[in-house]
Design an enzyme around this catalytic site. Structure first.
Site, PDB file in Angstrom:
ATOM      1  N   LYS A   1      -5.515  -5.555   3.478  1.00 59.86           N
ATOM      2  CA  LYS A   1      -6.879  -5.664   2.970  1.00 59.86           C
ATOM      3  C   LYS A   1      -7.879  -5.268   4.055  1.00 59.86           C
ATOM      4  CE  LYS A   1      -7.280  -9.170   0.124  1.00 59.86           C
ATOM      5  NZ  LYS A   1      -7.224 -10.632  -0.066  1.00 59.86           N
TER       6      LYS A   1
ATOM      7  N   HIS B   1      31.650 -12.642 -14.423  1.00 54.03           N
ATOM      8  CA  HIS B   1      32.434 -11.568 -15.032  1.00 54.03           C
ATOM      9  C   HIS B   1      31.603 -10.812 -16.056  1.00 54.03           C
ATOM     10  CE1 HIS B   1      35.217  -9.901 -18.087  1.00 54.03           C
ATOM     11  NE2 HIS B   1      35.885  -9.526 -17.001  1.00 54.03           N
TER      12      HIS B   1
ATOM     13  N   TYR C   1      30.455  11.244  -0.943  1.00 55.29           N
ATOM     14  CA  TYR C   1      29.884  10.876  -2.236  1.00 55.29           C
ATOM     15  C   TYR C   1      29.852   9.363  -2.410  1.00 55.29           C
ATOM     16  CZ  TYR C   1      34.604   9.876  -3.925  1.00 55.29           C
ATOM     17  OH  TYR C   1      35.855   9.333  -4.087  1.00 55.29           O
TER      18      TYR C   1
ATOM     19  N   SER D   1      38.794   6.461  -0.634  1.00 54.43           N
ATOM     20  CA  SER D   1      37.672   5.928  -1.395  1.00 54.43           C
ATOM     21  C   SER D   1      37.552   4.469  -1.000  1.00 54.43           C
ATOM     22  CB  SER D   1      37.933   6.073  -2.889  1.00 54.43           C
ATOM     23  OG  SER D   1      36.901   5.439  -3.603  1.00 54.43           O
TER      24      SER D   1
ATOM     25  N   ARG E   1      -6.134  -0.636  -2.664  1.00 55.23           N
ATOM     26  CA  ARG E   1      -4.751  -0.579  -2.179  1.00 55.23           C
ATOM     27  C   ARG E   1      -3.953   0.292  -3.139  1.00 55.23           C
ATOM     28  NH1 ARG E   1      -3.520  -6.823  -3.642  1.00 55.23           N
ATOM     29  NH2 ARG E   1      -4.037  -6.649  -5.826  1.00 55.23           N
TER      30      ARG E   1
ATOM     31  N   CYS F   1      33.377   3.513  -3.922  1.00 54.41           N
ATOM     32  CA  CYS F   1      33.267   3.133  -5.322  1.00 54.41           C
ATOM     33  C   CYS F   1      33.057   1.628  -5.360  1.00 54.41           C
ATOM     34  CB  CYS F   1      34.515   3.540  -6.097  1.00 54.41           C
ATOM     35  SG  CYS F   1      36.044   2.870  -5.440  1.00 54.41           S
TER      36      CYS F   1
ATOM     37  N   ARG G   1     -10.977 -14.403   3.308  1.00 51.68           N
ATOM     38  CA  ARG G   1      -9.870 -13.825   2.523  1.00 51.68           C
ATOM     39  C   ARG G   1      -8.659 -13.621   3.413  1.00 51.68           C
ATOM     40  NH1 ARG G   1     -12.618  -8.422   0.263  1.00 51.68           N
ATOM     41  NH2 ARG G   1     -11.074  -8.675  -1.377  1.00 51.68           N
TER      42      ARG G   1
ATOM     43  N   GLY H   1       1.938 -15.693  -2.069  1.00 47.23           N
ATOM     44  CA  GLY H   1       2.075 -17.064  -1.563  1.00 47.23           C
ATOM     45  C   GLY H   1       0.940 -17.503  -0.655  1.00 47.23           C
TER      46      GLY H   1
ATOM     47  N   MET I   1      -3.015 -18.040   1.077  1.00 54.67           N
ATOM     48  CA  MET I   1      -4.206 -18.799   0.704  1.00 54.67           C
ATOM     49  C   MET I   1      -5.103 -18.014  -0.244  1.00 54.67           C
ATOM     50  SD  MET I   1      -7.372 -20.206   2.939  1.00 54.67           S
ATOM     51  CE  MET I   1      -8.466 -18.914   2.403  1.00 54.67           C
TER      52      MET I   1
HETATM   53  P1  ADP Z   1      -6.769 -11.462  -3.705  1.00 57.84           P
HETATM   54  O1  ADP Z   1      -5.976 -10.948  -2.557  1.00 57.84           O
HETATM   55  O2  ADP Z   1      -6.155 -12.628  -4.370  1.00 57.84           O
HETATM   56  O3  ADP Z   1      -7.185 -10.362  -4.627  1.00 57.84           O
HETATM   57  P2  ADP Z   1      -9.367 -11.315  -2.544  1.00 57.84           P
HETATM   58  O4  ADP Z   1      -9.574 -11.696  -1.125  1.00 57.84           O
HETATM   59  O5  ADP Z   1      -9.312  -9.875  -2.846  1.00 57.84           O
HETATM   60  O6  ADP Z   1      -8.087 -12.077  -3.062  1.00 57.84           O
HETATM   61  O7  ADP Z   1     -10.524 -11.994  -3.361  1.00 57.84           O
HETATM   62  C1  ADP Z   1     -10.493 -12.155  -4.740  1.00 57.84           C
HETATM   63  C2  ADP Z   1     -11.798 -11.769  -5.359  1.00 57.84           C
HETATM   64  O8  ADP Z   1     -12.869 -12.457  -4.734  1.00 57.84           O
HETATM   65  C3  ADP Z   1     -12.165 -10.313  -5.177  1.00 57.84           C
HETATM   66  O9  ADP Z   1     -11.639  -9.501  -6.134  1.00 57.84           O
HETATM   67  C4  ADP Z   1     -13.661 -10.350  -5.314  1.00 57.84           C
HETATM   68  O10 ADP Z   1     -14.003 -10.242  -6.664  1.00 57.84           O
HETATM   69  C5  ADP Z   1     -14.016 -11.679  -4.775  1.00 57.84           C
HETATM   70  N1  ADP Z   1     -14.586 -11.497  -3.427  1.00 57.84           N
HETATM   71  C6  ADP Z   1     -13.936 -11.504  -2.251  1.00 57.84           C
HETATM   72  N2  ADP Z   1     -14.795 -11.283  -1.247  1.00 57.84           N
HETATM   73  C7  ADP Z   1     -16.002 -11.136  -1.797  1.00 57.84           C
HETATM   74  C8  ADP Z   1     -17.305 -10.872  -1.289  1.00 57.84           C
HETATM   75  N3  ADP Z   1     -17.517 -10.724   0.010  1.00 57.84           N
HETATM   76  N4  ADP Z   1     -18.312 -10.787  -2.158  1.00 57.84           N
HETATM   77  C9  ADP Z   1     -18.107 -10.942  -3.474  1.00 57.84           C
HETATM   78  N5  ADP Z   1     -16.926 -11.178  -4.029  1.00 57.84           N
HETATM   79  C10 ADP Z   1     -15.869 -11.283  -3.196  1.00 57.84           C
HETATM   80 MG    MG Z   2      -8.042  -8.837  -4.125  1.00 61.16          MG
END
Ligand code: ADP
Ligand code: MG
Ligand code: MG
Length: 895
Positions: free
Chosen positions: A33, A475, A871, A784, A359, A851, A103, A112, A114
């Site tokens: 990200k 099986h 192969y 084989s 991404r 095989c 984020r 998994g 936060m």
């Molecule tokens: P995830 O990895 O679960 O997608 P993100 O970090 O991308 O989590 O955040 C989820 C959502 O939070 C984003 O799609 C966006 O809509 C919102 N978000 C994150 N950062 C901002 C920001 N700086 N301003 C406004 N919305 C945000």
């Molecule tokens: Mg996101």
């Protein structure tokens, strides 16, 4: 000390405002990200300014008893000041507050981790500032209550239900049903209740200091790297703990500032079909997670999509045409820049567009093919890149008929997705019934408690298989995958009463003859017939496979013994048969009697008489295989299993067989007892049968050669049989078998006055055979690697019993993967390497293949490429997967 040794580590990288300290190549340090936010900033795209705390800081944190690097705080201060300067706002300033999102972001996207915290920096004072700035108190307090809920849940660990209940109570009290019915004062009251609840739960107030909030959130991101969810996900996806996670702190933009604001997600192409059309959803006057939370139904982004869906609400294209035009240009640029389909998150604040994430988008196999082929056709990527872009294992989704995505599913039971694809048919509870109805042209689903080798023919006759017990390597699962039959195994809620001809599941009773559909890709058993879609093997699929074929070195063959399997194999592009197991041919009703007669014979003469009856039938099998394979190599393994497998197992069966065949029941019983072994896997089987009863192997060799001569004489391409001896351990053994084979071939050829190309080789499935490969190679013209048995004999683990303990080994990290699914490239791999080297030293042109289940496993195929085998051979339905995996392995070797 020189200053250079004091050079400080940069733990924080700034982005935004048209430039960035990082870029897309720095995913390891900045996480996916963070790296892409930096890249988008440098491209001049509208990214709210912010900064990324590196994965190295996370690793430092864990390496130092959860202490931050000393310079971190100062670097965060500096970066935050830069964000303040860029936005003209100040963190914690009641008059003009800067709010941020925090984020997480590892190298690979990780569910998994936060959850994002939005609106951080709000407190009782700054909320008033936000209200004044926005000219909207309602918005400000709505943002504040969202923040308290998110932060309390994600950082302070409080249950979100607590907050939802408070909100529901409030709505009840006010008699309103939707959030939009709440006024600014109502939200302010909710905020007060939320804060009181936090105080009551934790014994201290909700943190008001923005700096404390920020460090709390940063700490929570780092902590989430080691939570159980993240650990579990890492283990499942082979993500090393050492990667660490980055933390992104980014200035907030607001999609919830009224009707000119919005938030959304988009893909540059359709992620389920691959169609080159912008695809996405957005919500007006909403923030972040609202789009995915399902509280309100998002609207399509484009007008075309809206019309297609018959949606009344305006699309983004219609509601905010100017922003839409800008957005479209941005996402097109992103796709060209990254040269791949992008998955994008954005927000519109009062008519201004902001990009929040991009991404490479996840996609279905179908979409992956289409996107790769079209991008290569457009010159955006090369053909080799297109080949690398498609996950080989994902092709499985495309090779079987599957349940139509829009079909209704009435699930009666669920189990494991043991073999992909879907099938519909009548329920049958026995293999015999499956065979009988199958032969009559009926579609049946065989439902068993568990299956065993005697059920093979019934399984083959069935459209699909369900078992109540057994795992992914039971099986039923292994055989079904091999046959390409959909299979659901271990459907624990099924109670099967074979005698009564019914099964119960989730309170329902289904009878033999009732129609069910099974979804082997999901593990569902459905009631009734369900709409299906057929696999599409032409078009993009064919194009990409042709490119893969051009890139690969390894040949790909199939394991097949029936005409159906052989045809499927060729249809999927197999370049020969790598393993034809002759014992399956012995189970046929018409022959099993002769086979049993042979086993019961008192002497060689008796055995020869019985074998003479089997010969024409066996020969017929080979003729049809040779005809279908049209001169491609066919490796035929001579009889392998211990003879008792051909005898009935229970006394009841014995009596029935005796009656049906006229064989003596008492004798049958005695012989069955004699043949019973303590450890059949290591018993009288494989070429040991050929050594003790040479007449069996002689008959088989004769059947092969006569069949080959017949096919050649009929004017078809001359077959190239490769006669394989199983379970060889010693050079002397191989010499004996080679002589036996050559002698028999010579005899047949002399009788017929014709010649045929053939070769004789060893199935290498014992450690000794691998170690003494030089001895074997003196007479074996090919090896084989039978990696199923080689894995069993190397580990001393019986595959059929491994289910009881292997999971514990995988849980404890002792085994990374099930070695029966993915080759143990270290131990078993070493044996293969040794055998390859020693075999080639004696016979430089020795042909080498593999095989068994591993021949269709992409990671194992990469190993085969590295070792330089000629192969791989796998089940017919895995042939395309193997072709693609082999191509990728070859491309990866070139680098
Ligand atoms: P995830 O990895 O679960 O997608 P993100 O970090 O991308 O989590 O955040 C989820 C959502 O939070 C984003 O799609 C966006 O809509 C919102 N978000 C994150 N950062 C901002 C920001 N700086 N301003 C406004 N919305 C945000
Ligand atoms: Mg996101
Ligand atoms: Mg074997």
């Amino acid at each position: 000390m020189t200053t250079s040794t004091l050079a400080k580590t940069q733990w924080v990288y700034a982005f935004g405002g048209g430039s960035a300290e990082g870029d897309a190549s720095m995913k390891d340090l900045l996480g996916g990200k963070g790296a892409n936010l930096a890249e988008m900033s440098s491209l001049g795209l509208p990214v709210p300014p912010g900064f990324t705390i590196t994965t190295a800081a996370c690793n430092h944190y864990y390496a130092n008893g959860k202490a931050y690097p000393t310079e971190l705080e100062a670097q965060v201060q500096t970066a935050l000041a830069a964000v303040e300067a860029a936005t003209g706002k100040r963190f914690g300033d009641p008059a003009n507050p800067l709010l941020v999102s925090v984020r997480s972001g590892a190298r690979a996207s990780m569910p998994g981790m936060m959850d994002t915290v939005l609106n951080l920096g709000l407190n009782d004072e700054t909320v008033e500032g936000l209200a004044r700035l926005a000219g909207d108190r309602r918005f400000a307090f709505d943002s504040y209550r969202r923040f308290i809920q998110m932060y309390s849940n994600v950082v302070l660990g409080l249950d979100h239900h607590m907050f939802e209940e408070i909100l529901d109570d409030k709505k009840d009290a006010l008699n309103v049903y939707v959030d939009t019915g709440l006024s600014a004062d109502d939200w302010q009251a909710v905020v007060a209740d939320y804060k009181a609840a936090v105080q009551a739960e934790l014994g201290h107030p909700f943190p008001q200091d923005p700096a404390q909030q920020l460090w709390g959130a940063i700490g929570a991101v780092f902590a989430s790297w080691m939570n159980d969810r993240a650990k579990f996900y890492r283990r499942m996806h082979d993500i090393p703990e050492s990667w660490g996670t980055a933390v992104n702190v980014q200035s907030m933009v607001f999609g919830n500032m009224g009707d000119t604001s919005a938030t959304g997600v988009a893909f540059t192409r359709n992620p389920s079909t691959g169609e080159n059309k912008l695809y996405g959803e957005f919500l007006i006057n909403a923030q972040g997670e609202d789009v995915v939370a399902g509280i309100r139904t998002p609207q399509p982004i484009t007008k075309a999509a809206r019309e297609e869906m018959g949606d009344k609400n305006p699309s983004m294209e219609e509601a905010m045409p100017e922003v839409f035009t800008q957005f479209k240009a941005v996402v097109e640029r992103l796709e060209r820049h990254y040269r791949d389909m992008q998955d994008i998150e954005f927000t519109v604040e009062r008519g201004r567009l902001y990009m929040l994430q991009t991404r490479n988008g996840k996609r279905t196999a179908k979409a992956a093919l289409k996107v790769a082929v079209e991008m290569a056709a457009d010159g955006l990527i090369t053909q080799d890149e297109a080949v690398r872009r498609v996950e080989p294992a994902s092709l499985d989704q495309l090779l079987h008929p599957t349940i139509a995505p829009d079909a209704e599913r009435d699930v009666v039971a669920t189990g494991l997705p043991a073999s992909p694809g879907a099938a519909t048919g009548k329920i049958v509870f026995s293999a015999e019934e499956a065979e009988r109805l199958g032969a009559a042209g009926e579609d049946v689903i065989l439902v068993r408690e568990e299956t065993s080798p005697e059920d093979i023919r019934g399984m083959d006759a069935a459209r699909g298989i369900v078992t109540a017990r057994g795992g992914m390597t039971s099986h039923a699962a292994v055989v079904a995958r091999g046959m390409g039959r959909p299979c659901v195994s271990g459907a624990g809620d099924l109670q099967i009463d074979e005698k009564a001809g019914e099964m119960r599941a989730r309170g329902r009773t289904l009878k033999a003859g009732d129609i069910i559909t099974i979804d082997g890709s999901k593990g569902d058993v459905l009631s009734g017939a369900v709409k299906m879609v057929e696999p599409e093997l032409s078009g993009d699929f064919a194009t990409l496979m042709a490119w893969a074929d051009a890139a690969r070195r390894l040949k790909v063959r199939a394991n097949a013994e029936t005409a159906t399997d052989a045809r499927t194999a060729r249809q999927f592009g197999a370049e020969g048969i790598g393993l034809c197991r002759t014992e399956h041919m012995f189970f046929d009703d018409a022959r099993i009697a002769a086979v049993r007669e042979m086993i019961l014979a008192d002497d060689e003469a008796g055995r020869r008489a019985a074998l003479a009856k089997i010969l024409p039938m066996q020969k017929g099998d080979f003729v049809s295989l040779f005809e279908i394979m049209e001169g491609l190599p066919v490796t035929i393994r001579l009889l392998d299993p211990p003879l008792h497998e051909f005898l009935p197992h229970t006394e009841e069966d014995l009596t029935a067989v005796a009656e049906a065949t006229g064989l003596d029941a008492a004798k049958l019983l005695r012989r069955a007892k004699e043949l019973r072994e303590t450890n059949p896997m290591l018993g009288h089987r494989g070429c040991r049968l050929g050594v003790s009863y040479p007449e069996i192997y002689e008959m088989q060799v004769r059947a092969i050669i006569e069949a080959a001569l017949d096919v050649a004489a009929s004017g078809r391409p001359a077959p190239t049989p490769e006669i394989m001896h199983p379970l060889v351990a010693k050079g002397e053994e191989m010499n004996y078998l080679k002589a036996l084979t050559d002698r028999t071939v010579k005899q047949v050829c002399e009788e017929r006055g014709a010649t045929i190309e053939y070769s004789v080789g060893a199935m290498v499935e014992l450690p000794r055979a691998a170690l003494r490969a030089a001895d074997l190679a003196k007479s074996a013209e090919f090896f084989s690697f039978g990696t199923n048995d080689l894995t069993q004999t190397t580990f001393g683990i019986s595959r059929d019993d491994s289910g009881r303990f292997l999971n514990a080994y995988i849980d404890k990290g002792i085994f990374e993967k099930d070695p029966f699914v993915s080759l143990d490239t270290e131990g078993v791999g070493d044996l293969i390497r040794i055998a390859t080297e020693r075999g080639r030293a004696v016979r430089p042109d020795i042909k080498l293949g593999i095989c068994g289940e591993h021949g269709g496993d992409p990671a194992s195929i990469a190993f085969c490429e590295d070792v330089g085998l000629d192969y791989v051979s796998c089940s017919p339905y895995r042939v395309p997967i193997a072709r693609l995996a082999a191509a990728q392995a070859a491309l990866n070797r070139k680098g």
